[in-house]
Design a protein around this motif. Sequence first.
Motif, short mmCIF file in Angstrom:
data_model
loop_
_atom_site.label_atom_id
_atom_site.label_comp_id
_atom_site.label_asym_id
_atom_site.label_seq_id
_atom_site.Cartn_x
_atom_site.Cartn_y
_atom_site.Cartn_z
N GLU A 52 0.83 -1.21 0.00
CA GLU A 52 0.00 0.00 0.00
C GLU A 52 0.86 1.26 0.00
O GLU A 52 0.59 2.21 -0.74
N GLU A 53 1.92 1.27 0.80
CA GLU A 53 2.81 2.43 0.83
C GLU A 53 3.44 2.67 -0.54
O GLU A 53 3.53 3.81 -1.00
N THR A 54 3.87 1.60 -1.18
CA THR A 54 4.47 1.72 -2.52
C THR A 54 3.47 2.32 -3.51
O THR A 54 3.82 3.20 -4.29
N LEU A 55 2.24 1.84 -3.46
CA LEU A 55 1.21 2.34 -4.38
C LEU A 55 0.87 3.80 -4.08
O LEU A 55 0.69 4.60 -5.00
N ARG A 56 0.79 4.15 -2.80
CA ARG A 56 0.47 5.54 -2.45
C ARG A 56 1.59 6.50 -2.85
O ARG A 56 1.33 7.66 -3.18
N LEU A 57 2.83 6.01 -2.84
CA LEU A 57 3.95 6.87 -3.23
C LEU A 57 3.90 7.28 -4.70
O LEU A 57 4.54 8.25 -5.09
N THR A 58 3.12 6.59 -5.51
CA THR A 58 2.98 6.98 -6.91
C THR A 58 2.23 8.30 -7.03
O THR A 58 2.34 8.97 -8.04
N GLY A 59 1.44 8.64 -5.99
CA GLY A 59 0.69 9.89 -6.02
C GLY A 59 -0.59 9.80 -6.83
O GLY A 59 -1.28 10.80 -7.01
N GLN A 60 -0.92 8.62 -7.31
CA GLN A 60 -2.13 8.46 -8.11
C GLN A 60 -3.28 7.98 -7.23
O GLN A 60 -3.08 7.20 -6.30
N ALA A 61 -4.49 8.43 -7.53
CA ALA A 61 -5.67 8.00 -6.78
C ALA A 61 -6.24 6.70 -7.34
O ALA A 61 -6.95 5.99 -6.65
N GLU A 62 -5.91 6.40 -8.60
CA GLU A 62 -6.36 5.15 -9.23
C GLU A 62 -5.16 4.39 -9.77
O GLU A 62 -4.34 4.96 -10.49
N ILE A 63 -5.10 3.12 -9.43
CA ILE A 63 -3.98 2.26 -9.81
C ILE A 63 -4.53 1.05 -10.56
O ILE A 63 -5.54 0.47 -10.15
N GLU A 64 -3.87 0.68 -11.64
CA GLU A 64 -4.26 -0.53 -12.38
C GLU A 64 -3.98 -1.76 -11.53
O GLU A 64 -2.98 -1.82 -10.81
N ALA A 65 -4.86 -2.77 -11.62
CA ALA A 65 -4.70 -4.00 -10.85
C ALA A 65 -3.34 -4.66 -11.15
O ALA A 65 -2.71 -5.24 -10.27
N GLN A 66 -2.88 -4.54 -12.38
CA GLN A 66 -1.59 -5.09 -12.78
C GLN A 66 -0.46 -4.49 -11.94
O GLN A 66 0.48 -5.19 -11.56
N GLU A 67 -0.55 -3.21 -11.63
CA GLU A 67 0.48 -2.55 -10.83
C GLU A 67 0.49 -3.04 -9.39
O GLU A 67 1.54 -3.07 -8.75
N VAL A 68 -0.68 -3.43 -8.88
CA VAL A 68 -0.75 -3.98 -7.53
C VAL A 68 0.06 -5.28 -7.49
O VAL A 68 0.87 -5.50 -6.59
N GLY A 69 -0.16 -6.13 -8.47
CA GLY A 69 0.59 -7.39 -8.55
C GLY A 69 2.08 -7.17 -8.64
O GLY A 69 2.87 -7.86 -7.99
#
Length: 164
Positions: A89-106
């Motif tokens: 979650e921290e990694t995804l939040r550091l992108t600064g985007q409010a919407e993330i592709e499911a592929q990026e979560v993986g």
Amino acid sequence: MICPFCRHDDSRVVDSRPAEDGTQIRRRRECPECGARFSTQETALLNIVKRSGATEPFSREKVVAGVRKACQGRPVSNDDLALLAQRVEETLRLTGQAEIEAQEVGMAILAPLRRLDEVAYLRYASVYRNFNSLEDFEGEIALLRAVPSSSTTQSNSPSTKAKN
């Protein structure tokens, strides 16, 4: 913020505090109309865009559930999985985007999972990256051997072995 008691359309913030590892803010509010006090929690939104185009809120529980299957029979605790989900979650939040592709979560799961347990990483990567042949596994294992993770390097070092 609407008062939940009298439905007045305004309230005053009395106190604010961070909550949930700093990912939320808890606010104590007071209604100027009826004088009642109530609490609210604010969280920055992080939505996941699925392949179908549908969006859903990010869920650490879903990360843990997906990774838990790869960790079956491995020496990985629930605390380890919770920490991994927090790091994702921290990694995804550091992108600064409010919407993330499911592929990026993986993709965000792969690096911390590799540091946690390389066998679980290989299991997860084989499903996530859709390995179709023995060569796919051999190629990934070759990469694991060529670039050891930090936990593997530390546990296999002569100074660590001498201590054990």
